[in-house]
Scaffold this motif. Structure first.
Motif, PDB file in Angstrom:
ATOM      1  N   ARG A  64       2.531   2.139  -3.516  1.00  0.00           N
ATOM      2  CA  ARG A  64       1.158   2.564  -4.191  1.00  0.00           C
ATOM      3  C   ARG A  64       0.715   3.825  -3.950  1.00  0.00           C
ATOM      4  NH1 ARG A  64      -2.657  -1.351  -3.068  1.00  0.00           N
ATOM      5  NH2 ARG A  64      -1.161  -2.757  -3.348  1.00  0.00           N
ATOM      6  N   CYS A  65       0.677   4.252  -2.750  1.00  0.00           N
ATOM      7  CA  CYS A  65       0.290   5.978  -2.322  1.00  0.00           C
ATOM      8  C   CYS A  65       1.158   6.689  -2.724  1.00  0.00           C
ATOM      9  CB  CYS A  65       0.111   5.878  -0.855  1.00  0.00           C
ATOM     10  SG  CYS A  65      -1.215   5.045  -0.279  1.00  0.00           S
ATOM     11  N   TRP A  66       2.684   6.353  -2.824  1.00  0.00           N
ATOM     12  CA  TRP A  66       3.600   7.455  -3.211  1.00  0.00           C
ATOM     13  C   TRP A  66       3.354   7.539  -4.932  1.00  0.00           C
ATOM     14  CZ3 TRP A  66       6.567  10.824  -1.300  1.00  0.00           C
ATOM     15  CH2 TRP A  66       6.834  10.547   0.387  1.00  0.00           C
ATOM     16  N   ARG A  67       3.087   6.384  -5.417  1.00  0.00           N
ATOM     17  CA  ARG A  67       3.131   6.533  -6.878  1.00  0.00           C
ATOM     18  C   ARG A  67       2.019   7.580  -7.508  1.00  0.00           C
ATOM     19  NH1 ARG A  67       4.972   1.068  -6.784  1.00  0.00           N
ATOM     20  NH2 ARG A  67       2.747   0.473  -6.623  1.00  0.00           N
ATOM     21  N   VAL A  68       0.737   7.048  -6.652  1.00  0.00           N
ATOM     22  CA  VAL A  68      -0.337   7.854  -7.017  1.00  0.00           C
ATOM     23  C   VAL A  68      -0.222   9.319  -6.872  1.00  0.00           C
ATOM     24  CG1 VAL A  68      -2.827   8.044  -6.313  1.00  0.00           C
ATOM     25  CG2 VAL A  68      -1.921   5.834  -6.849  1.00  0.00           C
ATOM     26  N   SER A  69       0.294   9.699  -5.670  1.00  0.00           N
ATOM     27  CA  SER A  69       0.310  10.987  -5.251  1.00  0.00           C
ATOM     28  C   SER A  69       1.584  11.657  -6.345  1.00  0.00           C
ATOM     29  CB  SER A  69       1.060  11.229  -3.731  1.00  0.00           C
ATOM     30  OG  SER A  69       2.188  10.768  -3.723  1.00  0.00           O
ATOM     31  N   CYS A  70       2.480  11.095  -6.663  1.00  0.00           N
ATOM     32  CA  CYS A  70       3.450  11.702  -7.603  1.00  0.00           C
ATOM     33  C   CYS A  70       2.683  11.822  -9.044  1.00  0.00           C
ATOM     34  CB  CYS A  70       4.615  10.892  -7.794  1.00  0.00           C
ATOM     35  SG  CYS A  70       5.870  10.716  -6.404  1.00  0.00           S
TER      36      CYS A  70
ATOM     37  N   ARG B 101       0.828  -1.213  -0.003  1.00  0.00           N
ATOM     38  CA  ARG B 101       0.002   0.037   0.067  1.00  0.00           C
ATOM     39  C   ARG B 101       0.687   1.306   0.069  1.00  0.00           C
ATOM     40  NH1 ARG B 101      -4.508  -0.355   4.197  1.00  0.00           N
ATOM     41  NH2 ARG B 101      -4.854  -2.261   3.003  1.00  0.00           N
ATOM     42  N   ARG B 102       1.802   1.541   0.750  1.00  0.00           N
ATOM     43  CA  ARG B 102       2.785   2.504   0.942  1.00  0.00           C
ATOM     44  C   ARG B 102       3.245   3.050  -0.437  1.00  0.00           C
ATOM     45  NH1 ARG B 102       7.737   3.827   4.999  1.00  0.00           N
ATOM     46  NH2 ARG B 102       7.952   5.878   4.229  1.00  0.00           N
TER      47      ARG B 102
END
Length: 116
Positions: free
Chosen positions: A88-94, A85-86
């Motif tokens: 994935r959250c970084w990629r989505v925010s970038c 999850r972590r």
């Protein structure tokens, strides 16, 4: 940490740029074409958009920059974080911030904002 394969990042960025350019063309040409034409007529002399060849060249360059940036961010994040999850959250925010930058750039280049 592992070494980033630059050749594959560039190849992936070029493929992503081609996909972005084609999808943007379909959305803005085929789906929203009539809406864009109505907007251009409504703007009249206030429209400061570049000529069509220059606009296509600009969109190709922007698609390449965003494709390369997106794949580079993915290649940099993926080996450093375990799947889950972590990261994935970084990629989505970038990618989300990248999409926001693209949207604001598009508004400024399309003549929506006044120029000096």
């Amino acid at each position: 940490m592992t070494h980033i394969n630059t050749g594959r990042v560039v190849l992936g960025g070029v493929v992503a740029a081609i996909v972005l350019f084609i999808v943007s063309g379909i959305v803005n040409g085929a789906i929203l074409g009539s809406s864009w034409q109505a907007w251009l007529q409504a703007m009249g002399s206030l429209n400061h958009a570049p000529a069509e060849p220059a606009g296509l060249a600009l969109w190709a360059i922007v698609s390449l920059v965003f494709g390369l940036t997106g794949v580079w961010i993915y290649a940099g994040i993926r080996p450093r974080y375990a799947p889950g999850r972590r990261p994935r959250c970084w990629r989505v925010s970038c990618f989300g911030s990248q999409a926001g930058l693209r949207r604001h750039w598009a508004k400024s280049r399309s003549g929506l904002f006044p120029t000096m």
